[in-house]
Design an enzyme around this catalytic site. Sequence first.
Site, PDB file in Angstrom:
ATOM      1  N   GLU A 187      31.449  24.552  46.674  1.00  0.00           N
ATOM      2  CA  GLU A 187      31.239  24.571  48.132  1.00  0.00           C
ATOM      3  C   GLU A 187      29.947  23.877  48.534  1.00  0.00           C
ATOM      4  O   GLU A 187      29.277  24.253  49.504  1.00  0.00           O
ATOM      5  CB  GLU A 187      31.287  26.022  48.651  1.00  0.00           C
ATOM      6  CG  GLU A 187      32.621  26.693  48.400  1.00  0.00           C
ATOM      7  CD  GLU A 187      32.658  28.160  48.826  1.00  0.00           C
ATOM      8  OE1 GLU A 187      31.749  28.611  49.553  1.00  0.00           O
ATOM      9  OE2 GLU A 187      33.610  28.873  48.417  1.00  0.00           O
ATOM     10  N   GLU A 291      39.707  28.351  45.798  1.00  0.00           N
ATOM     11  CA  GLU A 291      39.473  29.632  46.489  1.00  0.00           C
ATOM     12  C   GLU A 291      40.136  29.567  47.857  1.00  0.00           C
ATOM     13  O   GLU A 291      39.970  28.592  48.581  1.00  0.00           O
ATOM     14  CB  GLU A 291      37.985  29.908  46.737  1.00  0.00           C
ATOM     15  CG  GLU A 291      37.210  30.527  45.613  1.00  0.00           C
ATOM     16  CD  GLU A 291      35.781  30.850  46.047  1.00  0.00           C
ATOM     17  OE1 GLU A 291      35.585  31.420  47.141  1.00  0.00           O
ATOM     18  OE2 GLU A 291      34.849  30.517  45.296  1.00  0.00           O
TER      19      GLU A 291
END
EC number: 3.2.1.78
Length: 365
Positions: A187, A291
């Site tokens: 991320e 995710e």
Amino acid sequence: MNRLNLLIGTFVLVAGLVSCSTNMTKIERTPNTEELLLKMKKMPEKGIMFGHHDDPVYGIGWDGDLNRSDVKSVCGDYPAVMAFDLGHIELGKSTNLDNVSFDRIKNEILAQHQRGGIISLSWHLNSPVTGKDSWDVSDTTVVASVLSGGVNHEKFLGWLDKVADFMNSLVMPDGAKVPILFRPWHEHTGSWFWWGKNLCTTQQYKDLWRLTHNRLQEKGVRNVLYAYSTGSEPKDTAEYLERYPGDDVIDLLGFDTYQMDRQQYIENMERSLTILTAVGKAHDKPIAVTETGYEAIPDSTWWTETLLPIISKYPISYVLVWRNAREKEGHYYAPYPGQVSAGDFVKFYQSPKTLFLTDLKNLKF
């Protein structure tokens, strides 16, 4: 004179080849790690594996039970992919940031591999500058400090060595190491971790990845495939690859995104999966939704009417939802018995497009 020139030329050529070879990163993997990479590439031909973070170590209303899983309690089967986190291993602690012992994590990794499943490991490590957690973005010098020449370089090498020791300890009774998908520095296209976009330069981020990869290689880690995982911020392939450290470092491509607003989630998923499909094909890498999820899953048909229709259109190897926290009310991403979406999850499980643990046992590649 001609023979002398020929000899000199030959010597220079050989010396140059030796010099080039010593500067190249030679990737070595165990045979079953190579086999895992091949499976990940071919998996979309079979279906999409379902994964769940911390699946067998705790869930809604339970903590630490053996042979238990909220997913298994709902559909009768384990996830094909189980994920765990190495956060706090760098500190030498016996438990990770979610208070699960590393011994338990190791045992569950061995058990999942023995069952024929796949394991992914993330690493929410503390800041080596402030000592606070991964989400501390108060200091923009952290990445620079761990790179070569930085004030925390030696400390960070020690942290990487602890990760290497753990990876090297994942050995089955026959002596074979368990192959692992390792997904650090994720991320990074957002700025909520100390390695995020606004916390380091593009080159510093790439150097962080290369340092991580090369140090683990130096320490004999041969059972790891490395996953590069953005958020849903990139708007095109160029943005997705802006901080990509290189094909010689990365083995799998992914992204993370969660549902808040349904329409926005669908748009993020569609755009990101379109980008990922193109990049995966261009770089010959397997792709995954590393995710995702909808906290507390209040939509009773989310699995078959939101998630499945999207992921079914793209050649992804797996989709993984986040953990079912036992210490934080309402913070769960897989159903448990009686949860409003449990019935729909069974339909998701029964779809020929999804793969759970039992499905993997019957696949031939």
